[in-house]
Design a protein around this motif. Sequence first.
Motif: not given
Length: 250
Positions: A94, A98, A102
């Motif tokens: 994560d 990004p 998520t």
Amino acid sequence: MPSPIIFYDLPSTLSVNAWSPNTWKTRYALNIKGVAYKTEWVEYPDIEALAKKIGAPPTGAKADGSPSYTLPIINDPNTGKVVSDSFLIAEYLDATYPSGTTLFPPGTKPLMAALEAGVIGAIGSIFPYQLASSCYILNPSSEKYFRATREATYGKKIEEFSPAGAQRDADWAKAKEGLVAVDGWLSKNGGGKFVMGNTVTYADGILGAWLTWIKITNGESSAEWKDFASWHGSRWGTYVSNLQSFATIV
């Protein structure tokens, strides 16, 4: 284009190869996140040497106090980072990638840790059976290692972990009862396919991994999996089927 992450997993004698619940958490996380990766298969006796060679952190300590090394491990050639432990790997994915799906929506990490504890508690009664089932599908070097270490821990032969009979039946009945609570949690997700409704997250990597372990080690056509999958309105079989697009093995 980024280079594929190297994901170290435990092989088996099965055509699907992947079987371990702990490494399945990472496989689901990688597939959900959508990052490129490739699998390198490592037998149990070779894990420690590999970890030391690539600089993977230990994940615990042995009885004598020396470091213990386990899979999953990932080696990311794009950053030079080597990460051990499925939860830490998911956090790394994560933070580093990004733009993908998520894995941990804001504020959910404690709840996901609690979910895992709840699932393990729910099905813990069949762990002896599952450990024996896992041993029987391993390649010779891993089977020897797995058998020796688990028999030393439990003080009996693998074949004695969960012999057929009343105790095994009671253990499975206890797991069914234990999953009533988990079924209740999922019933509050608005009717979605995943733990958090129709949003796939690392919670599905956690729950999916434990259920996939049961499915793979027993066999999709086995009486054990068919029975388990049918519990609570076929909740568990349907759930694993909904995760199929994230179960790719590369």
